[in-house]
Design an enzyme around this catalytic site. Structure first.
Site, mmCIF file in Angstrom:
data_model
loop_
_atom_site.group_PDB
_atom_site.id
_atom_site.type_symbol
_atom_site.label_atom_id
_atom_site.label_comp_id
_atom_site.label_asym_id
_atom_site.label_seq_id
_atom_site.Cartn_x
_atom_site.Cartn_y
_atom_site.Cartn_z
ATOM 1 N N SER A 176 -6.424 -18.922 -22.059
ATOM 2 C CA SER A 176 -6.792 -19.271 -20.694
ATOM 3 C C SER A 176 -6.824 -18.012 -19.819
ATOM 4 O O SER A 176 -7.539 -17.065 -20.137
ATOM 5 C CB SER A 176 -5.838 -20.331 -20.156
ATOM 6 O OG SER A 176 -6.330 -20.891 -18.961
ATOM 7 N N ASP A 276 -12.851 -28.898 -23.013
ATOM 8 C CA ASP A 276 -12.462 -27.860 -22.059
ATOM 9 C C ASP A 276 -13.567 -27.650 -21.043
ATOM 10 O O ASP A 276 -14.725 -27.380 -21.405
ATOM 11 C CB ASP A 276 -12.177 -26.559 -22.813
ATOM 12 C CG ASP A 276 -11.676 -25.447 -21.906
ATOM 13 O OD1 ASP A 276 -11.419 -25.710 -20.709
ATOM 14 O OD2 ASP A 276 -11.538 -24.308 -22.381
ATOM 15 N N HIS A 307 -8.245 -28.350 -22.904
ATOM 16 C CA HIS A 307 -7.745 -27.041 -22.508
ATOM 17 C C HIS A 307 -6.236 -27.000 -22.782
ATOM 18 O O HIS A 307 -5.513 -27.943 -22.462
ATOM 19 C CB HIS A 307 -8.025 -26.794 -21.026
ATOM 20 C CG HIS A 307 -7.817 -25.375 -20.623
ATOM 21 N ND1 HIS A 307 -8.705 -24.381 -20.964
ATOM 22 C CD2 HIS A 307 -6.830 -24.773 -19.924
ATOM 23 C CE1 HIS A 307 -8.280 -23.218 -20.487
ATOM 24 N NE2 HIS A 307 -7.133 -23.432 -19.850
#
Length: 345
Positions: A176, A276, A307
């Site tokens: 991320s 995601d 995610h």
């Protein structure tokens, strides 16, 4: 007439009930901690961001951990796997950057401590997890500066904290926002990096992508929350087309201007989840690197993954992800060793 927004993806991601509860709790906590004035309620976060204790003499999962100072403000947590009968083996080193939107978590957060242990054991490799400074207290480029300092520290031997000199290979990796940091650190020191693992890297841009519209209700996909995080990280007044955020556009711009630096960019593994919100930008990132002449860019797809799926260790995709990273690191470590031997001959 503007085209209508694409409909949200039907149904819900295939998550077991425990994972669904954890994701819901994390989303609620994050939202509650972000204040309207652009500050973060760190006290509230501290009540729920469970930290993991060090295990220097009693390894957990066959992995020992110790904390080390890089500088007055920068620390790393180093994970060293036990290798039965392999005391003299030189292990690759992975400099890891945790996720959290540049705002949340630390190297000691339990979910990232556990993830680093899994990677250290599976590869096997030494993992140096970087406790970089967080926004909004520390904005761009503090995170990139910390990442570069940590990588240089590892390359210089980590003050004796490594079980052997980092002679095999040194990789950078992150998830991320940590994937964003890992990219920028690799771009600063491409010749020193054996490979980059960008796990659902956090990129952005002013014009929304199809996946950002379609998956705005997916876990961690809320547009208001994402906009808050970028405002907290980017320089005051900057838009999300800033080169720190819109990385695919920055790479294409460089290549179009005749800048060939991306040709020496390290081999890259980009991990993309089908649930995601950021997936279009992650694929665009891989495409931009390829078009700019990067040596090797591989996209690993996890169609059912949300995610941050990798911190949910009971998911099949999470297990596959660890195997994919192990294969990538080991393959490029072997190639690097072979080139070194060929050069010595």
């Amino acid at each position: 007439m503007a085209a209508p927004d694409p409909p949200p993806r039907p149904g819900k991601p295939p998550l077991p009930w425990r994972a669904r509860l954890l994701v819901g709790a994390a989303s609620t906590l994050h939202a509650a901690s972000l204040r309207r004035d652009g500050t973060v309620n760190r006290f509230l976060l501290s009540l729920f961001d469970r930290t993991a204790a060090l295990t220097p003499t009693a390894p957990v999962g066959g992995v020992a951990s110790t904390d080390h100072a890089v500088s007055d403000h920068l620390h790393t947590r180093i994970f060293v796997p036990e290798i039965p009968g392999g005391g003299g083996k030189e292990l690759p080193v992975v400099v890891y950057f945790h996720g959290g939107g540049f705002v949340f978590h630390s190297a000691a957060s339990a979910q990232f401590d556990e993830l680093c242990r899994r990677l250290a054991s599976a590869i096997p490799a030494v993992i140096a997890s970087v406790d970089y400074r967080l926004a909004p207290e520390h904005r761009f480029p503090a995170q990139y500066d910390d990442g570069e300092a940590a990588l240089r520290w590892v390359l210089a031997g980590a003050g004796g904290a490594l079980p052997s000199p980092p002679a095999a290979a040194v990789f950078v990796a992150g998830d991320s926002a940590g994937g964003n940091v890992a990219h920028h650190v690799a771009a600063r020191l491409p010749d020193a990096v054996a490979g980059l693992v960008a796990v659902q890297p956090f990129f952005s841009g002013e014009a929304p992508t199809e996946s950002e519209l379609r998956l705005r209700d997916a876990p961690f996909g809320g547009p208001e929350r994402l906009a808050w995080l970028w405002r907290a990280f980017l320089p005051p007044g900057a838009t999300r087309d800033h080169e720190a955020a819109n990385v695919p556009a920055a790479i294409r711009r460089d290549a179009g201007a005749g800048d060939d630096r991306w040709r020496t960019f390290p081999p890259t593994l980009v991990c993309v989840g089908g649930w995601d919100v950021h997936q279009d930008r992650q694929r665009a990132y891989a495409d931009a690197l390829r078009a700019a002449g990067a040596e090797e860019v591989t996209v690993a797809e996890y169609p059912d993954a949300i995610h941050a799926f990798y911190i949910l260790d009971d998911l099949a995709d999470s297990k596959k992800f660890v195997g994919d990273v192990a294969e990538f690191v080991n393959r490029h470590t072997s190639q690097r060793k072979k080139r070194a031997l060929d050069h010595a001959d």
